[in-house]
Design a protein around this motif. Structure first.
Motif, PDB file in Angstrom:
ATOM      1  N   LEU A 193       3.567  -1.892  -4.112  1.00 42.46           N
ATOM      2  CA  LEU A 193       3.784  -2.985  -3.171  1.00 42.46           C
ATOM      3  C   LEU A 193       5.182  -3.545  -3.428  1.00 42.46           C
ATOM      4  N   ASP A 194       6.114  -3.166  -2.568  1.00 44.29           N
ATOM      5  CA  ASP A 194       7.523  -3.475  -2.798  1.00 44.29           C
ATOM      6  C   ASP A 194       7.800  -4.974  -2.893  1.00 44.29           C
ATOM      7  N   ASP A 195       7.141  -5.740  -2.042  1.00 41.68           N
ATOM      8  CA  ASP A 195       7.469  -7.160  -2.012  1.00 41.68           C
ATOM      9  C   ASP A 195       6.953  -7.910  -3.234  1.00 41.68           C
ATOM     10  N   ARG A 196       6.054  -7.290  -3.992  1.00 40.12           N
ATOM     11  CA  ARG A 196       5.494  -7.963  -5.169  1.00 40.12           C
ATOM     12  C   ARG A 196       5.805  -7.239  -6.485  1.00 40.12           C
ATOM     13  N   ASP A 197       6.391  -6.039  -6.400  1.00 35.62           N
ATOM     14  CA  ASP A 197       6.575  -5.202  -7.588  1.00 35.62           C
ATOM     15  C   ASP A 197       5.241  -5.009  -8.311  1.00 35.62           C
ATOM     16  N   GLU A 198       4.233  -4.591  -7.551  1.00 37.31           N
ATOM     17  CA  GLU A 198       2.895  -4.410  -8.100  1.00 37.31           C
ATOM     18  C   GLU A 198       2.368  -3.024  -7.735  1.00 37.31           C
ATOM     19  N   THR A 199       1.519  -2.508  -8.605  1.00 30.96           N
ATOM     20  CA  THR A 199       0.888  -1.211  -8.342  1.00 30.96           C
ATOM     21  C   THR A 199      -0.620  -1.395  -8.225  1.00 30.96           C
ATOM     22  N   THR A 200      -1.257  -0.485  -7.508  1.00 26.96           N
ATOM     23  CA  THR A 200      -2.717  -0.500  -7.448  1.00 26.96           C
ATOM     24  C   THR A 200      -3.239   0.854  -6.986  1.00 26.96           C
ATOM     25  N   LEU A 201      -4.504   1.100  -7.295  1.00 23.37           N
ATOM     26  CA  LEU A 201      -5.194   2.328  -6.897  1.00 23.37           C
ATOM     27  C   LEU A 201      -6.360   1.927  -6.013  1.00 23.37           C
ATOM     28  N   LYS A 202      -6.368   2.398  -4.767  1.00 28.11           N
ATOM     29  CA  LYS A 202      -7.403   1.982  -3.826  1.00 28.11           C
ATOM     30  C   LYS A 202      -7.623   3.077  -2.771  1.00 28.11           C
ATOM     31  N   TYR A 203      -8.684   2.901  -1.979  1.00 23.79           N
ATOM     32  CA  TYR A 203      -8.858   3.693  -0.768  1.00 23.79           C
ATOM     33  C   TYR A 203      -7.943   3.114   0.315  1.00 23.79           C
ATOM     34  N   PHE A 204      -7.340   4.017   1.092  1.00 23.02           N
ATOM     35  CA  PHE A 204      -6.382   3.618   2.125  1.00 23.02           C
ATOM     36  C   PHE A 204      -7.051   3.627   3.502  1.00 23.02           C
ATOM     37  N   TYR A 205      -6.847   2.534   4.262  1.00 22.76           N
ATOM     38  CA  TYR A 205      -7.313   2.475   5.650  1.00 22.76           C
ATOM     39  C   TYR A 205      -6.244   1.796   6.508  1.00 22.76           C
ATOM     40  N   GLN A 252      -8.953  -0.683   0.014  1.00 23.96           N
ATOM     41  CA  GLN A 252     -10.358  -0.969  -0.266  1.00 23.96           C
ATOM     42  C   GLN A 252     -10.755  -0.530  -1.666  1.00 23.96           C
ATOM     43  N   PRO A 253     -11.256  -1.436  -2.495  1.00 22.52           N
ATOM     44  CA  PRO A 253     -11.759  -1.041  -3.813  1.00 22.52           C
ATOM     45  C   PRO A 253     -13.117  -0.364  -3.699  1.00 22.52           C
ATOM     46  N   ALA A 254     -13.531   0.292  -4.761  1.00 23.38           N
ATOM     47  CA  ALA A 254     -14.868   0.891  -4.829  1.00 23.38           C
ATOM     48  C   ALA A 254     -15.655   0.147  -5.893  1.00 23.38           C
ATOM     49  N   ASN A 255     -15.756  -1.149  -5.693  1.00 22.64           N
ATOM     50  CA  ASN A 255     -16.467  -2.030  -6.609  1.00 22.64           C
ATOM     51  C   ASN A 255     -17.026  -3.184  -5.768  1.00 22.64           C
ATOM     52  N   PRO A 256     -18.347  -3.302  -5.686  1.00 20.40           N
ATOM     53  CA  PRO A 256     -18.938  -4.301  -4.794  1.00 20.40           C
ATOM     54  C   PRO A 256     -18.597  -5.743  -5.148  1.00 20.40           C
TER      55      PRO A 256
END
Length: 237
Positions: free
Chosen positions: A181-193, A202-206
């Motif tokens: 995420l360029d505007d925040r200098d953050e990384t994440t692993l998620k499902y893309f929609y 979208q996370p895979a954690n209820p």
């Protein structure tokens, strides 16, 4: 492994005996005599033929009962067995090193230094048997990241696991992606929609909600997940 090594070291006479045994049994329904085997390899000495058969038995290519005549049994057709042994050796030797480039957050994104994806030693890598990778994947396009966080636990991706990704700049709905995420200098692993006017990660954690990106220009896809290497945790006694 031992079978593979031995099969590669078979002499020409061993191979000829195996071929003759296979053909003879397929044509006649029973095994040849010691003398018939000797004739097939131009060896008159029955004791020498018996010596070769003993070696083949010790290597696991045939079985026989020395108390019963014509009791030799080829455990598998010679050509198929030899091809399988050579193939197994090649698969064991065909190990692909995948470079580990750093760590990816699989929870709420957290700020990280821009160099985080390259903080590992240049020599860091995980070795994967080529046969375990999807056939369409090209090893030179793959890289690995360590997972931090538990937002993808329902996708069988846990904290401490290693993910193998294919370099990509675009994704389809439902792909599991590593994003920056360029505007925040953050990384994440998620499902893309991709939705009508925004991107949903979208996370895979209820217990966790999705992350919405209103401006797609602020999201940079780094790769699509093609494999997960689970971390085996020991259980204290």
């Amino acid at each position: 492994m031992m079978m593979a090594r031995r099969s590669q070291g078979l002499s020409e006479r061993h191979r000829k005996i195996l071929d003759f045994l296979t053909r003879f049994q397929e044509e006649n329904g029973y095994s040849p005599s010691i003398r018939e085997i000797g004739d097939s390899i131009n060896v008159k000495s029955t004791s020498l033929v018996d010596y070769y058969l003993t070696q083949l038995e010790q290597m696991g290519f045939i079985s026989r009962d020395n108390r019963v005549s014509r009791s030799i049994r080829v455990l598998e057709p010679a050509e198929r067995l030899l091809n399988r042994a050579v193939k197994a050796v090649r698969q064991l030797e065909d190990v692909v090193p995948i470079p580990v480039l750093g760590r990816i957050v699989a929870s709420e994104p957290i700020p990280v230094p821009p160099s985080d994806l390259a903080y590992f030693d240049p020599e860091s890598s995980v070795e994967i048997a080529r046969s375990l990778l999807p056939a369409r994947e090209r090893p030179e396009e793959l890289f690995a990241l360590e997972v931090q966080g538990d937002s993808m636990i329902d996708a069988m991706v846990n904290d401490g696991d290693t993910i193998i990704l294919r370099r990509a700049q675009e994704a389809n709905n439902g792909d599991m992606v590593a994003v920056w995420l360029d505007d925040r200098d953050e990384t994440t692993l998620k499902y893309f929609y991709k939705e009508k006017d925004r991107i949903r990660l979208q996370p895979a954690n209820p217990t966790m909600g999705p992350i919405y990106i209103e401006n797609p220009a602020h999201l940079r896809i780094m790769g699509k997940v093609v494999m997960v290497i689970r971390q085996v945790k020991s259980v204290a006694a």
